[in-house]
Design an enzyme around this catalytic site. Structure first.
Site, PDB file in Angstrom:
ATOM      1  NE  ARG A  57       1.827 -20.091  15.810  1.00 47.58           N
ATOM      2  CZ  ARG A  57       1.205 -20.429  14.683  1.00 47.58           C
ATOM      3  NH1 ARG A  57       1.719 -21.348  13.905  1.00 47.58           N
ATOM      4  NH2 ARG A  57       0.084 -19.860  14.322  1.00 47.58           N
TER       5      ARG A  57
ATOM      6  N   GLY B 206       0.828  -1.202   0.000  1.00 46.17           N
ATOM      7  CA  GLY B 206       0.000   0.000   0.000  1.00 46.17           C
ATOM      8  C   GLY B 206       0.864   1.254   0.000  1.00 46.17           C
TER       9      GLY B 206
ATOM     10  CG  ASP C 281      -8.055 -11.613   2.954  1.00 46.56           C
ATOM     11  OD1 ASP C 281      -7.739 -11.026   4.009  1.00 46.56           O
ATOM     12  OD2 ASP C 281      -9.229 -11.705   2.538  1.00 46.56           O
TER      13      ASP C 281
ATOM     14  CG  ASP D 190      -0.936  -5.491  -0.015  1.00 48.10           C
ATOM     15  OD1 ASP D 190      -2.022  -5.541  -0.621  1.00 48.10           O
ATOM     16  OD2 ASP D 190      -0.538  -4.475   0.575  1.00 48.10           O
TER      17      ASP D 190
ATOM     18  CE1 TYR E 100      -9.316   2.573   8.078  1.00 48.60           C
ATOM     19  CE2 TYR E 100      -9.857   4.691   9.059  1.00 48.60           C
ATOM     20  CZ  TYR E 100      -8.924   3.816   8.550  1.00 48.60           C
ATOM     21  OH  TYR E 100      -7.585   4.172   8.508  1.00 48.60           O
TER      22      TYR E 100
ATOM     23  CB  THR F 250      -6.745  -0.347  -1.253  1.00 43.36           C
ATOM     24  OG1 THR F 250      -6.001  -0.729  -0.096  1.00 43.36           O
ATOM     25  CG2 THR F 250      -8.227  -0.600  -1.010  1.00 43.36           C
TER      26      THR F 250
ATOM     27  CB  THR G  44      -0.106   9.899   6.034  1.00 49.53           C
ATOM     28  OG1 THR G  44      -0.056   9.952   7.463  1.00 49.53           O
ATOM     29  CG2 THR G  44       1.298   9.759   5.493  1.00 49.53           C
TER      30      THR G  44
ATOM     31  CG  LEU H 199       1.294  -0.464   8.317  1.00 55.56           C
ATOM     32  CD1 LEU H 199       2.538  -1.338   8.423  1.00 55.56           C
ATOM     33  CD2 LEU H 199       1.677   0.908   7.795  1.00 55.56           C
TER      34      LEU H 199
HETATM   35  P1  NAD Z   1      -3.534   1.734   1.359  1.00 58.85           P
HETATM   36  O1  NAD Z   1      -4.916   1.379   0.986  1.00 58.85           O
HETATM   37  O2  NAD Z   1      -2.659   2.360   0.344  1.00 58.85           O
HETATM   38  O3  NAD Z   1      -2.747   0.482   1.945  1.00 58.85           O
HETATM   39  C1  NAD Z   1      -3.381  -0.574   2.613  1.00 58.85           C
HETATM   40  C2  NAD Z   1      -2.802  -1.869   2.068  1.00 58.85           C
HETATM   41  O4  NAD Z   1      -3.409  -2.974   2.757  1.00 58.85           O
HETATM   42  C3  NAD Z   1      -3.091  -2.071   0.582  1.00 58.85           C
HETATM   43  O5  NAD Z   1      -1.908  -2.445  -0.087  1.00 58.85           O
HETATM   44  C4  NAD Z   1      -4.119  -3.195   0.554  1.00 58.85           C
HETATM   45  O6  NAD Z   1      -4.051  -3.944  -0.641  1.00 58.85           O
HETATM   46  C5  NAD Z   1      -3.736  -3.975   1.796  1.00 58.85           C
HETATM   47  N1  NAD Z   1      -4.826  -4.770   2.349  1.00 58.85           N
HETATM   48  C6  NAD Z   1      -6.102  -4.372   2.618  1.00 58.85           C
HETATM   49  N2  NAD Z   1      -6.808  -5.386   3.128  1.00 58.85           N
HETATM   50  C7  NAD Z   1      -5.965  -6.460   3.181  1.00 58.85           C
HETATM   51  C8  NAD Z   1      -6.123  -7.798   3.610  1.00 58.85           C
HETATM   52  N3  NAD Z   1      -7.290  -8.260   4.092  1.00 58.85           N
HETATM   53  N4  NAD Z   1      -5.060  -8.633   3.510  1.00 58.85           N
HETATM   54  C9  NAD Z   1      -3.882  -8.188   3.019  1.00 58.85           C
HETATM   55  N5  NAD Z   1      -3.674  -6.926   2.603  1.00 58.85           N
HETATM   56  C10 NAD Z   1      -4.717  -6.071   2.689  1.00 58.85           C
HETATM   57  O7  NAD Z   1      -3.661   2.681   2.658  1.00 58.85           O
HETATM   58  P2  NAD Z   1      -2.539   3.484   3.434  1.00 58.85           P
HETATM   59  O8  NAD Z   1      -2.883   4.906   3.362  1.00 58.85           O
HETATM   60  O9  NAD Z   1      -1.198   3.041   3.021  1.00 58.85           O
HETATM   61  O10 NAD Z   1      -2.820   3.001   4.927  1.00 58.85           O
HETATM   62  C11 NAD Z   1      -1.993   2.040   5.559  1.00 58.85           C
HETATM   63  C12 NAD Z   1      -2.461   1.815   6.981  1.00 58.85           C
HETATM   64  O11 NAD Z   1      -2.377   3.031   7.726  1.00 58.85           O
HETATM   65  C13 NAD Z   1      -3.921   1.350   7.078  1.00 58.85           C
HETATM   66  O12 NAD Z   1      -4.028   0.401   8.111  1.00 58.85           O
HETATM   67  C14 NAD Z   1      -4.662   2.608   7.449  1.00 58.85           C
HETATM   68  O13 NAD Z   1      -5.836   2.331   8.171  1.00 58.85           O
HETATM   69  C15 NAD Z   1      -3.631   3.339   8.299  1.00 58.85           C
HETATM   70  N6  NAD Z   1      -3.854   4.804   8.250  1.00 58.85           N
HETATM   71  C16 NAD Z   1      -3.521   5.520   7.142  1.00 58.85           C
HETATM   72  C17 NAD Z   1      -3.774   6.883   7.104  1.00 58.85           C
HETATM   73  C18 NAD Z   1      -3.407   7.739   5.915  1.00 58.85           C
HETATM   74  O14 NAD Z   1      -3.705   8.939   5.926  1.00 58.85           O
HETATM   75  N7  NAD Z   1      -2.755   7.219   4.905  1.00 58.85           N
HETATM   76  C19 NAD Z   1      -4.381   7.505   8.195  1.00 58.85           C
HETATM   77  C20 NAD Z   1      -4.729   6.726   9.294  1.00 58.85           C
HETATM   78  C21 NAD Z   1      -4.446   5.374   9.311  1.00 58.85           C
END
Ligand code: NAD
Ligand code: UDP
Length: 330
Positions: free
Chosen positions: A116, A12, A58, A33, A155, A37, A185, A83
């Site tokens: 573990r 991500g 997943d 991943d 969420y 998304t 971010t 993440l």
């Molecule tokens: P993003 O959508 O770019 O990245 C999330 C990644 O998780 C993606 O690559 C997606 O394919 C993967 N993913 C989703 N569900 C999955 C699953 N069930 N199994 C395996 N992979 C899975 O989002 P991001 O902005 O990079 O956010 C990363 C983390 O940081 C998230 O947990 C998000 O909640 C948290 N976060 C981000 C922000 C921000 O502003 N970017 C703010 C608050 C929290």
């Protein structure tokens, strides 16, 4: 001995920058991943690197733990960073059940992997646990103001549950854990079409399309450039504090101010158009980062103007290369 870190959600936006930094400092990285998304393009430079492995899986699937074990081939894990989760409101609203699953079942399965191996578990939580906050700026001791049955709850409550589960493992099994509450971010590798405000405004400005202001644009957010954010995440991962710790940039802007800055920096003459405010959209958001400053020695250093300049440069190049187009959705 070389450390091995599992980064769930590593393909991500934020996760791929985390993978980069971990590889740079000499760790083995297992990026997990499901590309829902994220995209493989975010970690393309790491593929083929001897310290980097990618598992398309997943984290909430029933066969995930076995698949990861097989992939690790007996290697012990030192840290598990969770993440994985859709982060953009349109993305999590499009997949509500998956979002709840990744925060509940996914968190549980990743916690078990950490348990573990006696590894440190790191949870990426969110400022969204504060909901539409009644305390401003938001301190970690504030319990939040979340509508538990509203659309956004898939969420917010998923992350709140993930925090609760992480603390339960900490208390029950003395698992070594870290919880970060990430505030908005932005930066290179965000998807142009992921629907978040920074990418929407930049994409619209660069294409000369109308800038979509939701509501009257007076709501505020605090935007942290991804390099600062990831430096904060790793300081928390390495440091002595369990958390939760807010990591974000306390500079606070209205959406109208953000739009004006994007228009100025892109030199675009796109007009502003007003669209309905999504339900339960928080009115204000700004982190109190005293904890991070005091215990991690962390402070953001890149202000919004500079971060936007860098992000716009990246999107301009991506647009020219044709790689900023919406990806094919799974
Ligand atoms: P993003 O959508 O770019 O990245 C999330 C990644 O998780 C993606 O690559 C997606 O394919 C993967 N993913 C989703 N569900 C999955 C699953 N069930 N199994 C395996 N992979 C899975 O989002 P991001 O902005 O990079 O956010 C990363 C983390 O940081 C998230 O947990 C998000 O909640 C948290 N976060 C981000 C922000 C921000 O502003 N970017 C703010 C608050 C929290
Ligand atoms: N927003 C907007 N126009 C857009 C996209 C979002 O005005 O094209 C607003 C949205 O309603 C929210 C803020 O910008 O008030 C931040 O939205 P984003 O989806 O980036 O993140 P959130 O902080 O809501 O999770």
């Amino acid at each position: 001995m070389t450390r091995t870190t599992v980064v769930a959600g590593g393909a991500g936006f934020v996760g791929s920058h985390v993978c980069d930094r971990l590889i740079e400092r000499g760790e083995q990285v297992v990026c997990v991943d499901n590309l829902s998304t994220g995209r493989l393009g975010n970690v393309l430079d790491l593929i083929g690197h001897p310290a980097f492995r990618f598992l398309d899986a997943d984290v909430a699937a029933p066969d995930f733990t076995d698949a990861l074990r097989e992939h690790l081939g007996g290697d012990r894990v030192d840290a598990v960073m969770h993440l994985a989760s859709p982060a953009s409101p349109p993305e999590y609203l499009r997949r509500p059940i998956d979002t709840l699953d990744v925060g509940s079942i996914g968190t549980r399965q990743l916690l078990e992997i950490a348990r573990r191996d006696g590894a440190r578990f790191f949870l990426a939580s969110t400022s969204e646990v504060y909901g539409d906050p009644l305390v401003h700026p938001q301190v970690e001791t504030y319990w939040g103001h979340v509508n538990p049955i509203g659309e956004r709850s898939v969420y917010d409550e998923s992350k709140r549950f993930a925090e609760a589960l992480t603390m339960a493992y900490h208390r029950t099994y003395e698992l070594d854990v870290r919880i970060v509450r990430i505030f908005n971010t932005y930066g290179p590798r965000m998807q142009a079409a992921d629907g978040r405000v920074v990418t929407n405004f930049i994409d619209q400005a660069l294409r000369g399309r109308p800038i979509t202001i939701y509501g009257d644009g007076s709501q505020t957010r605090s935007f942290c450039y991804v390099d600062d954010e990831v430096r904060g995440l790793l300081a928390l991962l390495d440091g002595p504090v369990t958390g939760p710790v807010n990591i974000g940039n306390p500079g606070e802007f209205t959406m109208l101010e953000l739009a004006a800055l994007v228009l100025e920096l892109t030199g675009s003459d796109s007009e502003l158009v007003y669209r309905p405010l999504p339900s339960d959209d928080p009115r204000v958001r700004r982190p109190d980062i005293s904890l991070a400053r005091e215990h991690l020695g962390w402070d953001p250093s890149i202000e919004l103007r500079e971060g936007l300049e860098r992000t716009i440069a990246w999107f301009t190049a991506a647009l020219e290369a044709g790689s900023a187009e919406p990806r094919i959705r799974r």
